[in-house]
Design an enzyme around this catalytic site. Structure first.
Site, PDB file in Angstrom:
ATOM      1  N   THR A   2      25.810  55.513 -11.242  1.00 41.24           N
ATOM      2  CA  THR A   2      26.630  55.188 -10.185  1.00 41.24           C
ATOM      3  C   THR A   2      26.139  55.775  -8.788  1.00 41.24           C
ATOM      4  O   THR A   2      25.043  56.284  -8.748  1.00 41.24           O
ATOM      5  CB  THR A   2      28.271  55.977 -10.280  1.00 41.24           C
ATOM      6  OG1 THR A   2      27.874  57.443  -9.937  1.00 41.24           O
ATOM      7  CG2 THR A   2      28.756  55.613 -11.748  1.00 41.24           C
ATOM      8  N   ARG A  16      24.686  59.854 -18.351  1.00 43.41           N
ATOM      9  CA  ARG A  16      24.313  58.949 -17.446  1.00 43.41           C
ATOM     10  C   ARG A  16      23.124  58.276 -18.027  1.00 43.41           C
ATOM     11  O   ARG A  16      22.000  59.000 -18.304  1.00 43.41           O
ATOM     12  CB  ARG A  16      24.195  59.359 -15.800  1.00 43.41           C
ATOM     13  CG  ARG A  16      25.588  59.737 -15.257  1.00 43.41           C
ATOM     14  CD  ARG A  16      26.554  58.749 -15.170  1.00 43.41           C
ATOM     15  NE  ARG A  16      27.759  59.141 -14.575  1.00 43.41           N
ATOM     16  CZ  ARG A  16      27.926  59.199 -13.385  1.00 43.41           C
ATOM     17  NH1 ARG A  16      27.136  58.734 -12.266  1.00 43.41           N
ATOM     18  NH2 ARG A  16      29.363  59.581 -13.000  1.00 43.41           N
ATOM     19  N   SER A  63      40.624  57.603 -13.609  1.00 39.63           N
ATOM     20  CA  SER A  63      39.493  57.327 -13.438  1.00 39.63           C
ATOM     21  C   SER A  63      38.999  56.217 -14.473  1.00 39.63           C
ATOM     22  O   SER A  63      39.911  55.726 -15.342  1.00 39.63           O
ATOM     23  CB  SER A  63      38.677  58.349 -13.868  1.00 39.63           C
ATOM     24  OG  SER A  63      38.662  58.696 -14.996  1.00 39.63           O
ATOM     25  N   CYS A  64      38.103  55.552 -14.189  1.00 43.93           N
ATOM     26  CA  CYS A  64      37.443  54.526 -15.244  1.00 43.93           C
ATOM     27  C   CYS A  64      37.465  54.926 -16.617  1.00 43.93           C
ATOM     28  O   CYS A  64      37.913  54.007 -17.587  1.00 43.93           O
ATOM     29  CB  CYS A  64      36.068  53.837 -14.724  1.00 43.93           C
ATOM     30  SG  CYS A  64      34.708  54.870 -14.688  1.00 43.93           S
ATOM     31  N   THR A  65      37.023  55.933 -16.836  1.00 40.81           N
ATOM     32  CA  THR A  65      36.827  56.641 -18.355  1.00 40.81           C
ATOM     33  C   THR A  65      38.120  57.008 -18.899  1.00 40.81           C
ATOM     34  O   THR A  65      38.395  56.835 -20.197  1.00 40.81           O
ATOM     35  CB  THR A  65      35.734  57.732 -18.421  1.00 40.81           C
ATOM     36  OG1 THR A  65      34.556  57.361 -17.893  1.00 40.81           O
ATOM     37  CG2 THR A  65      35.534  58.204 -19.780  1.00 40.81           C
ATOM     38  N   HIS A  67      27.464  56.214 -19.914  1.00 44.56           N
ATOM     39  CA  HIS A  67      28.062  55.750 -18.682  1.00 44.56           C
ATOM     40  C   HIS A  67      26.505  55.335 -17.867  1.00 44.56           C
ATOM     41  O   HIS A  67      25.802  56.146 -17.701  1.00 44.56           O
ATOM     42  CB  HIS A  67      28.776  56.760 -17.882  1.00 44.56           C
ATOM     43  CG  HIS A  67      29.726  56.036 -16.891  1.00 44.56           C
ATOM     44  ND1 HIS A  67      29.162  55.661 -15.733  1.00 44.56           N
ATOM     45  CD2 HIS A  67      30.897  56.216 -16.706  1.00 44.56           C
ATOM     46  CE1 HIS A  67      30.258  55.206 -14.931  1.00 44.56           C
ATOM     47  NE2 HIS A  67      31.105  55.449 -15.609  1.00 44.56           N
ATOM     48  N   ASN A 123      33.030  49.548 -16.599  1.00 45.98           N
ATOM     49  CA  ASN A 123      33.636  50.715 -15.877  1.00 45.98           C
ATOM     50  C   ASN A 123      33.847  50.225 -14.535  1.00 45.98           C
ATOM     51  O   ASN A 123      34.500  50.959 -13.863  1.00 45.98           O
ATOM     52  CB  ASN A 123      32.730  51.837 -15.994  1.00 45.98           C
ATOM     53  CG  ASN A 123      31.371  51.553 -15.542  1.00 45.98           C
ATOM     54  OD1 ASN A 123      30.702  51.063 -16.465  1.00 45.98           O
ATOM     55  ND2 ASN A 123      30.916  51.842 -14.211  1.00 45.98           N
ATOM     56  N   THR A 137      32.141  64.854 -17.265  1.00 48.15           N
ATOM     57  CA  THR A 137      33.395  63.934 -16.879  1.00 48.15           C
ATOM     58  C   THR A 137      34.665  64.558 -16.873  1.00 48.15           C
ATOM     59  O   THR A 137      34.791  65.626 -17.827  1.00 48.15           O
ATOM     60  CB  THR A 137      33.365  63.013 -18.056  1.00 48.15           C
ATOM     61  OG1 THR A 137      34.340  62.011 -18.077  1.00 48.15           O
ATOM     62  CG2 THR A 137      33.210  63.492 -19.349  1.00 48.15           C
ATOM     63  N   ARG A 159      21.785  65.047 -11.149  1.00 53.38           N
ATOM     64  CA  ARG A 159      22.188  63.829 -10.445  1.00 53.38           C
ATOM     65  C   ARG A 159      20.956  63.748  -9.239  1.00 53.38           C
ATOM     66  O   ARG A 159      20.774  62.553  -8.673  1.00 53.38           O
ATOM     67  CB  ARG A 159      23.340  63.840  -9.913  1.00 53.38           C
ATOM     68  CG  ARG A 159      24.395  63.783 -11.029  1.00 53.38           C
ATOM     69  CD  ARG A 159      25.746  63.254 -10.330  1.00 53.38           C
ATOM     70  NE  ARG A 159      26.940  63.578 -11.425  1.00 53.38           N
ATOM     71  CZ  ARG A 159      28.073  62.998 -11.594  1.00 53.38           C
ATOM     72  NH1 ARG A 159      28.112  61.845 -10.602  1.00 53.38           N
ATOM     73  NH2 ARG A 159      28.935  63.266 -12.457  1.00 53.38           N
TER      74      ARG A 159
END
Length: 350
Positions: A184, A238, A153-155, A181, A328, A215, A202
């Site tokens: 998204t 986020r 993953s990006c993280t 972050h 990211n 995460t 979310r």
């Protein structure tokens, strides 16, 4: 040259496509995306509100074809990827960017039904037969048996290079990680039911709120460093920004150290000659920055992680705090493209 297909043409799919287009060993010949059609796909790969206009021509020439720099690629909109005739297209490698298929039983039909030789997933797959690859950290473990692998993953790509350095030189007893972050596509723009994630936060406006959420990066990094399993965990926050994130890492290490020593070892790991610096297999992975920069300064930075050196702290000798920036989207997409090239070179004769 290895013929490549992309399934899923969202944020990561499009940016990975951009980078793959520049790699001579890869020939992208097909895109499958269920939403928007060929015209939307061509438009969005050309024009990006965050990363700017791509310096290649892109246009839809029909409902089933897109032209890039005069070269025609086929396009489809199948929700079931087995309905794409990957075999007839001569596709040997699929870059799976939908985010929907993260189990072996869901991905195996690429191999068994579609005749594809290798699959790279732009999301972690937590099963023993799949290698989650963080380029620069564990890509040397990639073997022929890994017909399905992931770019993690990006993280995970942000934290793993730093964990690699700290674990090797100081030893990590335990740690907590918080990634701050940007929003998204899994979040709602305005308050409304969210069909992509069950996390109620979310469903609140991503453009207005700070939203604590999960995460998997802190636990997923144990796939890269098995000796750290159970020793790391963390959360995400986020934030209402479109790009460039920062991760806060706190480790209890095995011996006493200092800010100067921690920064010196991270600087050394970022310098030419290090496996985390630019090589023939990948671009620079680890960066080190002493200038007091802010998030927008890291938009379009292709490195996986950049240490914010002025923020490094040490408390009572063995508690270490490190900030690391990352784009990211771009950093992760670059690593996904580089992993595709590595697989093509190593297993497909590129």
């Amino acid at each position: 040259m290895v013929r490549v297909g992309v399934n899923g043409f969202g944020r990561i799919g499009r940016l990975t496509f951009r980078f793959c287009w520049e790699i001579s060993e890869l020939e992208v010949v097909h895109i499958n995306e269920i939403t928007g059609g060929a015209e939307t796909a061509a438009y969005l790969v050309k024009y990006d509100s965050v990363h700017g206009t791509w310096n290649h021509s892109a246009k839809a020439t029909s409902a089933t074809s897109i032209e890039i720099d005069g070269k025609t690629l086929s396009f489809s909109q199948h929700e079931d990827f087995t309905q794409v005739d990957w075999r007839a297209l001569g596709v040997e490698l699929v870059i799976e960017c939908t985010g929907k298929f993260v189990k072996v039983k869901e991905l195996q039909p690429y191999i068994d039904v579609c005749g594809v030789k290798r699959v790279i997933v732009s999301a972690p797959v937590k099963e023993p037969s799949v290698l989650n690859v963080v380029v620069g950290c564990n890509d040397d473990k990639l073997e022929s048996k890994h017909v399905i692998c992931t770019a993690a993953s990006c993280t995970t790509n942000c934290i793993a290079p730093i964990i690699k350095v700290i674990q090797a030189q100081l030893g990590i007893e335990k740690g907590m990680i918080t990634t701050v972050h940007n929003i998204t596509g899994t979040q709602s723009l305005v308050d409304m039911p969210n069909e992509k994630k069950s996390d109620l936060r979310r469903a609140r406006s991503g453009m207005l709120n700070l939203a604590p959420t999960s995460t998997g990066s802190a636990t997923a990094v144990a796939e890269v460093f098995p000796e750290l399993k159970g020793k790391l965990n963390g959360h995400a926050i986020r934030v209402p920004m479109l790009n460039s994130s920062i991760t806060d890492m706190v480790f209890v290490v095995s011996r006493n150290t200092s800010v100067e020593e921690v920064n010196a070892m991270l600087l050394e790991a970022s310098e030419p000659g290090s496996e985390l610096a630019e090589t023939t297999e990948h671009g620079a992975i680890l960066g080190y920055e002493t200038t007091p920069l802010v998030s927008t300064d890291y938009v379009n930075d292709t490195r996986s992680t950049i240490v914010d050196a002025p923020s490094t702290m040490v408390v009572m000798g063995n508690m270490v705090k490190i900030y690391a920036w990352y784009d990211n989207e771009v950093g992760y997409s670059m690593r996904t493209a580089e992993l595709s090239r590595l697989v093509a070179r190593k297993f497909l004769g590129a």
